[in-house]
Design a protein around this motif. Structure first.
Motif, short mmCIF file in Angstrom:
data_model
loop_
_atom_site.label_atom_id
_atom_site.label_comp_id
_atom_site.label_asym_id
_atom_site.label_seq_id
_atom_site.Cartn_x
_atom_site.Cartn_y
_atom_site.Cartn_z
N ALA A 181 -1.59 -61.69 34.16
CA ALA A 181 -0.99 -60.52 33.52
C ALA A 181 -0.42 -60.91 32.16
O ALA A 181 -0.57 -60.18 31.17
N MET A 182 0.25 -62.06 32.09
CA MET A 182 0.79 -62.53 30.82
C MET A 182 -0.34 -62.77 29.82
O MET A 182 -0.24 -62.42 28.64
N ASP A 183 -1.43 -63.37 30.32
CA ASP A 183 -2.55 -63.69 29.44
C ASP A 183 -3.18 -62.42 28.88
O ASP A 183 -3.55 -62.34 27.69
N ILE A 184 -3.27 -61.42 29.76
CA ILE A 184 -3.83 -60.14 29.32
C ILE A 184 -2.93 -59.51 28.25
O ILE A 184 -3.41 -59.00 27.22
N ALA A 185 -1.62 -59.55 28.51
CA ALA A 185 -0.67 -58.96 27.55
C ALA A 185 -0.75 -59.70 26.22
O ALA A 185 -0.76 -59.08 25.15
N VAL A 186 -0.79 -61.02 26.26
CA VAL A 186 -0.89 -61.80 25.02
C VAL A 186 -2.18 -61.45 24.29
O VAL A 186 -2.21 -61.31 23.05
N GLY A 187 -3.25 -61.30 25.08
CA GLY A 187 -4.53 -60.96 24.46
C GLY A 187 -4.45 -59.62 23.74
O GLY A 187 -4.99 -59.44 22.65
N ARG A 188 -3.77 -58.68 24.39
CA ARG A 188 -3.64 -57.36 23.78
C ARG A 188 -2.79 -57.42 22.52
O ARG A 188 -3.10 -56.79 21.50
N PHE A 189 -1.68 -58.17 22.60
CA PHE A 189 -0.83 -58.30 21.41
C PHE A 189 -1.61 -58.92 20.27
O PHE A 189 -1.50 -58.50 19.11
#
Length: 459
Positions: free
Chosen positions: A436-444
């Motif tokens: 989930a963190m990786d996805i959020a970072v990817g989106r940012f």
């Protein structure tokens, strides 16, 4: 998206590596604690197995000494084994005797006079009845299915109620030595007159050639009994192996030599007794050595502690065995009522030794007391055997300890599985969080790149 993110595509981090390290850090202390307990428990199980094996081996030596017949063991010798061999067994009595073999027992052998061109030649048909001594006669029906020479041989040998005759075929010269013919040979299975046989035939002329009531039909050797003189007294037996003349002694007749006396001596077999006692001493020392290794404390000497260091059961066994060897035997004479009095001693280090000369003297002076020291109702071998049985029996202290340790190992195995299951759940939870963190970072990062591009265009 989730798959690429689990590989750190969005954040650039090694998510799998990080999660694995976190899970290992969480579970390794618990796994290490379980492994240490398993190592100790397995070592104790192995140690108990070694102890039980040593006790079982020791018990074998003890039981031989616990057998009162050991001290009645005699050795028989023959002055001429070419004439008679002798062997002493249970119940034999010391003494000297003379044996003279005048006749050996022999089995009846009858060779049919009838000559046949070969084993496949038809002999005849009818009924053959065999009478062997006082045994119940047995009969054979000879017909087209078995009326050849070979068929009759096989019928005799294969009869289920055949109680004493074997048949064979020999190929020999004919009466004029000009060719080869076949003959039927009948032989008693056992020696002696009591096993002599006869053949009665009811049938055609061909089969009648095998009727022994006609003397001309057979040649060969008649059955004979063995005739011997024991201390000048006549003995007749049907066998050359005679075990009912001298108590506990077997006479194995080899040849007949009339007028020749053979000396037969029966005496106590001290060497057999000494060997059994020597084996007991060695087994005791092996047992002691095993218990010492299992209970060893390495201390400053280095090395490893014994698998059963501090174990109360091991300590009790060691003390019990030592005590049982030192307590006097009340049923023995006062002169020979301990191991030490017959030449067996235990030094300060626990090693058992045997003085052969002292033991020989005790055996020669009072065999009965030496026997009592070991095999009487309160003899040392009797007591030791009872103790070993107590320790080795199902439900005994060793069995109970092993059962308890095996349960402990099963509990530890279940605990390991429980820890692993919890860690698997922890790993799944961490993976979800990092993904989930990786996805959020990817989106940012994607949004940041978009805004940067827009700003650059506006500029």
């Amino acid at each position: 998206m989730a798959i690429s993110s689990s590989l750190g595509i969005g954040s650039g981090m090694d998510i799998n590596g990080i999660v694995s390290q976190l899970v290992a850090a969480e579970g390794q202390p618990q796994f290490n604690a379980i492994s240490r307990q398993e190592t100790v428990a397995k070592a104790q199980v192995s140690g108990l197995g070694s102890l039980k094996s040593a006790l079982s081996t020791f018990q074998t030596a003890v039981r031989k000494l616990n057998d009162i017949n050991l001290f009645k063991t005699h050795l028989a010798t023959s002055g001429n084994e070419g004439i008679v061999k002798v062997a002493a067994g249970t119940g034999s009595v010391a003494g000297s005797h003379t044996v003279q073999v005048t006749n050996l027992a022999k089995a009846q052998k009858s060779v049919a006079a009838a000559e046949f061109t070969g084993a496949s030649e038809v002999v005849g048909s009818g009924t053959m009845t065999f009478s062997v001594g006082a045994k119940t006669p047995f009969s054979l029906t000879i017909d087209s299915s078995n009326n050849t020479l070979a068929g009759i041989r096989d019928a005799i040998n294969g009869a289920s109620d055949n109680n004493g005759v074997t048949a064979s075929i020999i190929n020999v010269n004919n009466s004029t030595n000009t060719g080869t013919i076949s003959k039927l040979v009948l032989t008693a299975k056992d020696t002696g007159l009591a096993n002599a046989f006869s053949v009665a035939v009811v049938g055609d002329a061909g089969l009648a050639r095998l009727d022994s009531s006609t003397p001309a039909n057979f040649t060969g050797e008649a059955a004979k009994d063995a005739n011997i003189l024991v201390d000048g007294q006549a003995v007749t037996r049907s066998s050359n192996v005679i075990s009912d003349v001298l108590q506990g002694v077997t006479l194995d007749l080899q040849s007949a030599v009339q007028g020749t006396d053979v000396n037969v001596d029966i005496k106590l077999d001290n060497e057999a007794i000494k060997k059994t006692i020597t084996d007991f001493v060695a087994a005791y020392n092996t047992m002691t050595s095993t218990t010492e290794k299992l209970g060893k404390f390495a201390g400053k000497d280095g090395g490893s502690n014994g698998a059963l260091l501090g174990d109360s059961t091991l300590r009790n066994i060691r003390n019990d065995l030592r005590q049982q060897t030192s307590v006097p035997v009340s049923s023995a004479s006062s002169a020979f009522n301990t191991l030490k009095s017959i030449g067996i001693d235990i030094d300060k280090s626990g090693v058992m030794t045997m003085d052969g000369s002292k033991l020989d003297k005790a055996l020669a002076t009072n065999l009965s007391s030496v026997s009592d020291v070991f095999s009487s109702s309160d003899g040392i071998a009797t007591r030791l055997n009872a103790k070993v049985i107590q320790y080795l029996q199902t439900g005994g202290s060793l069995d109970t300890r092993q059962t308890s340790l095996n349960k402990q190992l099963k509990t530890l195995s279940d605990k390991r599985d429980s820890v692993q299951l919890r860690l698997d759940n922890v790993q799944k939870g961490l993976m979800k969080q990092f993904i989930a963190m990786d996805i959020a970072v990817g989106r940012f990062q994607s949004t940041g790149s978009f805004l940067s591009n827009q700003i650059n265009q506006w500029s």
